[in-house]
Design a protein around this motif. Structure first.
Motif, short mmCIF file in Angstrom:
data_model
loop_
_atom_site.label_atom_id
_atom_site.label_comp_id
_atom_site.label_asym_id
_atom_site.label_seq_id
_atom_site.Cartn_x
_atom_site.Cartn_y
_atom_site.Cartn_z
N ARG A 1 -1.42 -3.28 -7.86
CA ARG A 1 -1.39 -2.93 -9.21
C ARG A 1 -1.68 -4.72 -9.63
O ARG A 1 -1.84 -6.02 -8.72
CB ARG A 1 0.31 -3.83 -9.13
CG ARG A 1 1.68 -2.79 -8.91
CD ARG A 1 2.51 -3.22 -8.99
NE ARG A 1 3.09 -3.98 -9.92
CZ ARG A 1 4.38 -4.28 -10.42
NH1 ARG A 1 5.44 -3.43 -9.72
NH2 ARG A 1 4.23 -4.69 -11.85
N SER A 2 -2.16 -4.92 -10.67
CA SER A 2 -2.77 -5.71 -11.32
C SER A 2 -2.09 -7.65 -12.01
O SER A 2 -2.51 -8.52 -12.06
CB SER A 2 -4.14 -5.60 -12.66
OG SER A 2 -2.40 -4.97 -13.67
N PHE B 1 11.16 -10.83 -2.98
CA PHE B 1 11.01 -11.28 -1.20
C PHE B 1 10.90 -10.39 -0.25
O PHE B 1 11.65 -9.64 -0.19
CB PHE B 1 13.05 -11.28 -0.88
CG PHE B 1 13.14 -13.21 -1.97
CD1 PHE B 1 12.58 -14.14 -1.66
CD2 PHE B 1 14.05 -13.53 -3.09
CE1 PHE B 1 12.39 -15.43 -2.56
CE2 PHE B 1 14.45 -13.92 -3.60
CZ PHE B 1 13.70 -15.15 -3.73
N VAL B 2 9.98 -9.97 0.34
CA VAL B 2 9.79 -9.77 1.32
C VAL B 2 9.20 -9.82 2.43
O VAL B 2 9.62 -11.26 2.83
CB VAL B 2 8.08 -8.73 1.77
CG1 VAL B 2 7.69 -8.11 -0.20
CG2 VAL B 2 7.25 -10.09 0.91
N SER B 3 9.71 -9.55 3.77
CA SER B 3 10.01 -9.58 5.34
C SER B 3 8.69 -8.88 6.66
O SER B 3 9.13 -9.35 6.97
CB SER B 3 11.12 -9.92 5.87
OG SER B 3 11.28 -8.55 5.85
N SER B 4 8.28 -8.00 5.59
CA SER B 4 7.70 -6.98 6.88
C SER B 4 6.47 -6.60 5.60
O SER B 4 6.07 -6.80 4.86
CB SER B 4 7.95 -5.95 6.68
OG SER B 4 8.67 -5.13 6.07
N MET B 5 5.05 -6.35 6.74
CA MET B 5 4.18 -5.85 5.03
C MET B 5 4.73 -3.84 4.56
O MET B 5 3.65 -4.34 3.68
CB MET B 5 3.11 -5.69 6.59
CG MET B 5 1.73 -6.53 6.76
SD MET B 5 1.36 -7.21 4.64
CE MET B 5 0.61 -5.98 4.60
N ASP B 6 5.00 -3.87 5.40
CA ASP B 6 5.80 -2.72 4.87
C ASP B 6 6.31 -2.69 3.08
O ASP B 6 6.26 -1.87 2.38
CB ASP B 6 6.73 -2.12 5.46
CG ASP B 6 6.67 -1.42 6.93
OD1 ASP B 6 5.11 -0.85 7.17
OD2 ASP B 6 6.90 -0.91 7.94
N LEU C 1 3.32 -3.39 1.20
CA LEU C 1 2.53 -2.51 0.54
C LEU C 1 3.11 -1.49 -0.62
O LEU C 1 2.50 -1.30 -1.38
CB LEU C 1 2.45 -1.76 1.20
CG LEU C 1 1.45 -2.47 2.52
CD1 LEU C 1 0.74 -1.87 3.65
CD2 LEU C 1 0.04 -3.19 1.67
N ASP C 2 4.38 -1.75 -0.50
CA ASP C 2 5.67 -0.69 -1.46
C ASP C 2 5.65 -1.13 -2.79
O ASP C 2 5.42 -0.62 -3.99
CB ASP C 2 7.06 -0.69 -0.43
CG ASP C 2 7.01 0.12 0.44
OD1 ASP C 2 6.05 1.26 0.60
OD2 ASP C 2 7.92 0.63 1.22
N ALA D 1 3.06 -3.67 -3.92
CA ALA D 1 1.75 -3.87 -4.62
C ALA D 1 1.18 -2.48 -5.11
O ALA D 1 0.69 -2.36 -5.69
CB ALA D 1 1.22 -4.86 -3.27
N LEU D 2 0.73 -1.45 -3.77
CA LEU D 2 -0.45 -0.31 -3.77
C LEU D 2 0.15 0.62 -4.66
O LEU D 2 1.42 1.17 -5.09
CB LEU D 2 -0.19 0.12 -2.49
CG LEU D 2 -0.26 -0.55 -1.49
CD1 LEU D 2 -0.67 0.41 -0.01
CD2 LEU D 2 -2.15 -0.65 -1.95
N VAL D 3 -0.56 1.30 -5.50
CA VAL D 3 0.09 2.26 -6.82
C VAL D 3 -0.44 3.72 -6.64
O VAL D 3 -1.45 4.62 -6.40
CB VAL D 3 -0.62 1.67 -8.28
CG1 VAL D 3 -0.68 3.05 -9.52
CG2 VAL D 3 -0.40 0.18 -8.57
N ARG D 4 0.45 4.18 -5.92
CA ARG D 4 0.83 5.77 -5.33
C ARG D 4 0.92 6.84 -6.61
O ARG D 4 1.56 6.58 -7.29
CB ARG D 4 1.78 5.58 -4.09
CG ARG D 4 0.90 4.89 -3.04
CD ARG D 4 2.23 4.81 -1.80
NE ARG D 4 2.34 3.76 -1.25
CZ ARG D 4 2.75 3.81 0.24
NH1 ARG D 4 3.73 4.93 0.46
NH2 ARG D 4 2.75 2.14 0.58
N LYS D 5 0.34 7.64 -6.51
CA LYS D 5 -0.04 8.21 -7.20
C LYS D 5 1.13 9.98 -7.12
O LYS D 5 1.64 9.98 -5.87
CB LYS D 5 -1.40 9.43 -7.44
CG LYS D 5 -2.36 8.58 -8.48
CD LYS D 5 -3.61 9.43 -7.78
CE LYS D 5 -4.64 8.74 -8.31
NZ LYS D 5 -5.96 9.07 -8.77
#
Length: 777
Positions: A701-702, A762-767, A770-771, A773-777
């Protein structure tokens, strides 16, 4: 050396004297062995071997106690002084080497080899003449400072034209210690003796000149002291005749001030002792000056003088609000202190430490606190101080001793309960002269500072009523024991809105007045002020902002001066005319990217001038599994990148990354602005996200930014500087910010002005990262 003849001769050991050849000498002997040696020589051919002892204190010398080279002498006369003592007159003949020493019938018998003197002078007559002149010049310099050589003897020696005779005569008449005479005796060849003698003469002449200068200096000093003493006594007599004895009047004044002084008994007793000492050393100006300085220091310290603190809470709050915009936590803490003082009538003085970036107003806040509490303000700058004596003072045994800065601050304040600002306490250091932090422990510890001992004052000083406020830029540089005694109050970066209000209410009026302008003849529009904050300054505080406002006011003052004599106009600075005063904008905000991109993620960073955003770029290329890091990264940031790649390799199966992918591809991480050093663990999740995006081809995401430390198992750890980072994200137009879950309390303490327009997750893990941040199709 060449042996001419060998002989066995009675030996006489000389103490503290060396006999050179071709001289007539007389000496007394009283040791049994020496007396028997002379008697034995007189029964034979009257020849005796004279050799010098190495150590004159040895009573019964052996061969090891004697020098190897001595002199064969012919006894001319023996006079018996008493039954055990003889006076000898002898003529020394030649050098001899001691080969063996034996004891026979309680006397010393020496086997010696008479040495033939080698004449190795140069044949060139010009060189011989030069050597003769050089030696005579050295001898004249030597005689000029040595009164033991008579004028007649000096004239006779200087008239000698033969080099060998000249050398021998100077050697015989040279008044130097026997060790040096022994060196001349051991120099068998003429050239060796010439070199040695020249060096000795030059050295002795230099020593005599230095000795003469020292004697002249001592005599001049004695004459000066004697003159001063006589003049002082005459002046004293004149003053007594006129009835103007200043010394007595000064002593009387000190006694009256001591009696009137409100101080502990130990202070008064010390003062009376020093006054008596001063009375006894009136004739010694150096010592009396030291005593006067000490007495005046003790009299000037505020032992029992206190100022009346302000007890009106409303007035104190009004002063703080008028002087500073925001800073609610600092204001509340000061008001709490005042409320406790009102309730308890005493209350322990706290040690507050204002921590924040440069320019955030730590020193000016301290001045406002002093004003609000009606306390005398004293500032002590600790930046770069390394000598412990700066805090504890110098002992009076040293020349130029003086009290430490704490005692000087009290002397300056004239009261025992001032507000004392310890500025830049994080910039102290230590060296062989002591540790400043250790010296400050006693100052700031409320359990000890009631009896602070300054090395110069030597009398305990009560600091329990002093309100100490310290300032620091970085808590990490303050030693832990010192930090434990202070209460930290953070003054973080100002928001743009806070800078705007501070500038409009405080900085602009102050600069208009400082540059000689009238308030109604100078207008700085709000839009122009906002443009200065965003485009011409980049800082956590407002120091640079005030400088830019000052530049505008100076140009306005020049403009008013040039139109003098005409109708005065109002100088109005707008956003459009701002370039005429400050030039082109210096700073530009790096806005959020318009579209999601692969391998590019926006991170958040804390700097000494506030928060900033970092765009982290990652490229994946065919290669041999190399891992490249560029952009002036520090060790901690490099470790975070290594941790991120290790986490991704462990989670490669989840993201369908081939097992041999990392061995056949190179990964390159770059953070732009490569000339700017960067470090810290908070970019860990940002770099891991950028690498995964580049590896999988999934865009990020930008309008998103993130901060947080990553572990090998993908956990997200808390970070610092969150306020500054959120301000930077808001300024860059970021909509969503990922923050470690353990930083939730920090976010809850922030004003709504900072968090509004931001979607904080707020985040506590990389999962989770990534949920979002990543732009999934």
């Amino acid at each position: 050396m060449e042996e001419e003849t060998r002989a066995v001769l009675p030996a006489v050991a000389l103490r503290g004297r060396t006999v050179l050849p071709s001289t007539v000498i007389h000496f007394d002997i009283n040791r049994v062995r020496s007396v028997r040696a002379v008697e034995n020589a007189m029964l034979k051919d009257q020849k005796v071997f004279l050799v010098t002892q190495r150590d004159a204190s040895v009573e019964e010398p052996t061969q090891d106690d004697l020098y190897q080279i001595g002199t064969v002498a012919l006894i001319r006369q023996v006079v018996r002084l008493n039954p055990g003592s003889l006076r000898i007159v002898a003529e020394s003949q030649s050098r001899a080497e001691l080969l063996d020493l034996t004891e026979t019938e309680r006397l010393l018998m020496a086997e010696v080899a008479v040495l033939e003197e080698t004449d190795d002078t140069v044949e060139d007559p010009l060189q011989q003449e030069a050597m003769i002149r050089n030696l005579k010049e050295f001898f004249e310099d030597f005689c000029s400072g040595n009164r033991q050589v008579s004028k007649d003897l000096q004239r006779q020696i200087l008239e000698i034209r033969d080099l060998k005779k000249l050398v021998d005569q100077i050697c015989v008449n040279l008044s130097v210690p026997y060790e040096k005479q022994q060196r001349l005796l051991e120099a068998v060849s003429l050239s060796e003796r010439y070199d040695l003698l020249s060096a000795m003469l030059a050295n002795e002449a230099a020593v005599q000149k230095i000795r003469a200068q020292l004697q002249a200096d001592v005599k001049a000093r004695i004459d000066k002291n004697q003159k001063e003493y006589i003049l002082r006594e005459e002046l004293k007599l004149i003053r007594e005749e006129l009835g103007e004895d200043n010394t007595q009047s000064e002593l009387q004044r000190y006694r009256e001030q001591t009696d009137a002084l409100k101080a502990p008994a130990v202070v008064k007793d010390t003062l009376r002792d020093e006054i008596r000492r001063l009375e006894n050393v009136v004739g010694n100006p150096s010592e009396s000056g030291v005593i006067r300085g000490y007495i005046e220091t003790l009299l000037g310290l505020p032992w029992d003088r206190k100022s009346r603190d302000n007890r009106d809470l409303k007035k104190a709050r009004a002063v703080l609000e008028a002087d500073h915009y925001g800073l609610e936590q600092v204001k509340e803490r000061i008001l709490e202190y005042l409320a406790v003082r009102l309730a308890t009538k005493k209350g322990e003085a706290p040690i507050l430490c204002l921590v924040g970036p440069p320019g955030t107003g730590k020193t000016s806040v301290s001045k406002s606190v002093a004003k609000a509490l009606n306390k005398t303000f004293v500032r002590i700058s600790l930046g770069g101080v390394r000598d412990e004596a700066e805090i504890r003072g110098h002992r009076r045994t040293y020349v130029g001793a003086m009290p430490g800065r704490i005692a000087q601050g009290l002397h300056q304040a004239k009261v025992r309960n001032p507000l004392m600002l310890l500025d830049e306490i994080d910039k102290t250091s230590s060296d062989y002269k002591g540790d400043i932090a250790s010296a400050l422990l006693e100052v700031l510890d409320s359990a000890e500072n009631y009896a602070f001992e300054d090395h110069y004052v030597e009398v305990p000083i009560d600091l329990s009523d002093v309100l100490f406020i310290a300032t620091a830029n970085d808590v990490q540089n303050i030693p832990r024991p010192l930090l434990d005694r202070m209460e930290l109050i953070e003054i973080n970066s100002y928001t743009d809105n806070e800078k705007f209000h501070i500038a409009k209410e405080h900085l602009v009026p102050r600069q208009i007045s400082a540059n000689g302008l009238k308030k109604d003849k100078m207008v700085l529009e709000d839009e122009a002020l906002e443009e200065i904050i965003s485009a011409y300054t980049k800082e956590a505080g407002v120091r640079s902002l005030e400088r830019q406002i000052g530049r505008i006011c100076r140009k306005a003052a020049l403009q008013k001066a040039e139109e003098k004599g005409t109708k005065e106009t109002v100088v109005r600075v707008t956003k459009e005319t701002l370039k005429d005063y400050l030039g082109k904008p210096k700073y530009h905000v790096n806005p959020a990217n318009p579209e999601p991109e692969t391998g590019i993620v926006r991170g958040l960073a804390w700097t000494s001038v506030g928060g900033d955003t970092l765009e982290i770029e990652v490229n994946v290329m065919p290669g041999k599994g190399e891992f490249l890091l560029t952009g002036q990264l520090g060790d901690v940031m490099k470790e975070s990148a290594q941790t991120g790649i290790s986490y991704l390799r462990s989670a490669a199966g989840k993201w369908k990354i081939p097992e041999d992918f990392f061995g056949k591809h190179d990964i390159h991480i770059h953070i732009p602005e490569g000339a700017v050093p960067k470090d810290g663990p908070s970019a860990g999740i940002t770099m891991a996200t950028a690498m995964l995006s580049a590896l999988t081809g999934i865009p990020v995401r930008s309008d998103l930014a993130m901060t947080g430390e990553i572990t090998l198992r993908g956990r997200v750890l808390p970070i610092g500087g969150l306020k500054e980072k959120l301000l930077a994200a808001r300024k860059a137009g970021i909509r969503m910010v990922l923050v470690p879950d353990k930083n939730r309390p920090d976010v809850e303490e922030l004003d709504a002005e900072i968090t509004q327009q931001l979607d904080i997750r707020f985040v506590s893990s990389m999962d989770q990262v990534l949920d979002y941040a990543l732009v999934r199709k």
